[in-house]
Design a protein around this motif. Structure first.
Motif, PDB file in Angstrom:
ATOM      1  N   ASN A 165       3.140   1.852   2.228  1.00  0.00           N
ATOM      2  CA  ASN A 165       3.025   1.535   0.802  1.00  0.00           C
ATOM      3  C   ASN A 165       3.680   0.192   0.497  1.00  0.00           C
ATOM      4  OD1 ASN A 165       1.609   3.860   0.127  1.00  0.00           O
ATOM      5  ND2 ASN A 165       3.494   5.035  -0.120  1.00  0.00           N
ATOM      6  N   ILE A 224       1.297  -2.533   1.601  1.00  0.00           N
ATOM      7  CA  ILE A 224       0.205  -2.700   0.640  1.00  0.00           C
ATOM      8  C   ILE A 224       0.680  -3.540  -0.545  1.00  0.00           C
ATOM      9  CG2 ILE A 224      -1.263  -1.453  -1.005  1.00  0.00           C
ATOM     10  CD1 ILE A 224      -1.351   0.817   1.226  1.00  0.00           C
ATOM     11  N   PHE A 229      -5.684   3.277   6.195  1.00  0.00           N
ATOM     12  CA  PHE A 229      -5.754   2.332   5.084  1.00  0.00           C
ATOM     13  C   PHE A 229      -7.036   2.570   4.293  1.00  0.00           C
ATOM     14  CE2 PHE A 229      -2.780  -0.149   7.704  1.00  0.00           C
ATOM     15  CZ  PHE A 229      -1.890  -0.586   6.730  1.00  0.00           C
ATOM     16  N   LEU A 266      -7.908  -3.584   0.322  1.00  0.00           N
ATOM     17  CA  LEU A 266      -6.474  -3.751   0.196  1.00  0.00           C
ATOM     18  C   LEU A 266      -6.263  -5.038  -0.595  1.00  0.00           C
ATOM     19  CD1 LEU A 266      -3.710  -2.660   1.079  1.00  0.00           C
ATOM     20  CD2 LEU A 266      -4.009  -3.885   3.215  1.00  0.00           C
TER      21      LEU A 266
END
Length: 189
Positions: A138, A141, A165, A169
């Motif tokens: 996280n 990301i 994933f 993204l």
């Protein structure tokens, strides 16, 4: 305690030995993962800068330089691992290979956003099942959302195969995944 070594498997410095840090603080990229990655991108490397976040020993940066990137850097936070990163990179080229001590999460946005070169970003953080790293993906990301896409040619994550994933993204799109047992490579452009 005896030292652990790996070798550069391809390119100009093929066969060069590099020392690995303690497995207590880092997780080395398996040879099969390294070879698959470089077989996938080898002919795209020449005009790029390679940045290895969570660099460990800097093996991926060294291998990228051996395969033709114009320069490479590895970022590592652990003191002992960083000493080996620096030693490994300097044993090949102390001008075009750089080891940077620090937190990849804090340093990468500034390095990438200030770059005038196209970057291949390779991120190999500690896997999420290690103590203290439950939110690592996280956090990655969030990191990717803060980067200037114009400067990035590709982002490749080396991660636990238990984590998947999303197809997108931030502004990057997943183009390929390759699984190697407990390890997976996910490629984004």
């Amino acid at each position: 305690m005896s030292k652990i070594f790996t070798t550069i498997s391809s390119g100009k410095f093929k066969g060069k030995k590099l020392e690995l840090p303690s497995l207590k603080t880092t997780r080395s990229t398996k040879s099969i993962v390294k070879e698959s990655f470089f077989n996938s991108v080898r002919y795209e490397l020449r005009p790029l800068v390679f940045i290895e976040g969570f660099g460990g020993s800097g093996v991926m940066a060294c291998e990228a330089f051996s395969n033709g990137v114009k320069n490479a850097l590895a970022i590592e936070i652990d003191n002992e691992a960083f000493k080996l990163t620096q030693k490994n990179l300097n044993s090949i080229d102390n001008t075009n290979l750089k080891a940077i001590k620090g937190d990849s999460f804090k340093l990468l946005p500034d390095i990438i956003n200030k770059s005038s070169d196209k970057i291949l970003l390779y991120l190999d953080p500690p896997f999420d099942f290690r103590d203290g790293f439950k939110d690592i993906y996280n956090n990655l990301i969030d990191l990717i959302s803060s980067l200037n896409k114009q400067n990035i040619y590709m982002i490749v994550f080396e991660h636990s195969s238990d984590f998947k994933f999303e197809e997108s993204l931030a502004t990057f799109k997943l183009i390929k995944t390759k699984k190697f047992g407990a390890t997976t490579l996910s490629y984004f452009i």
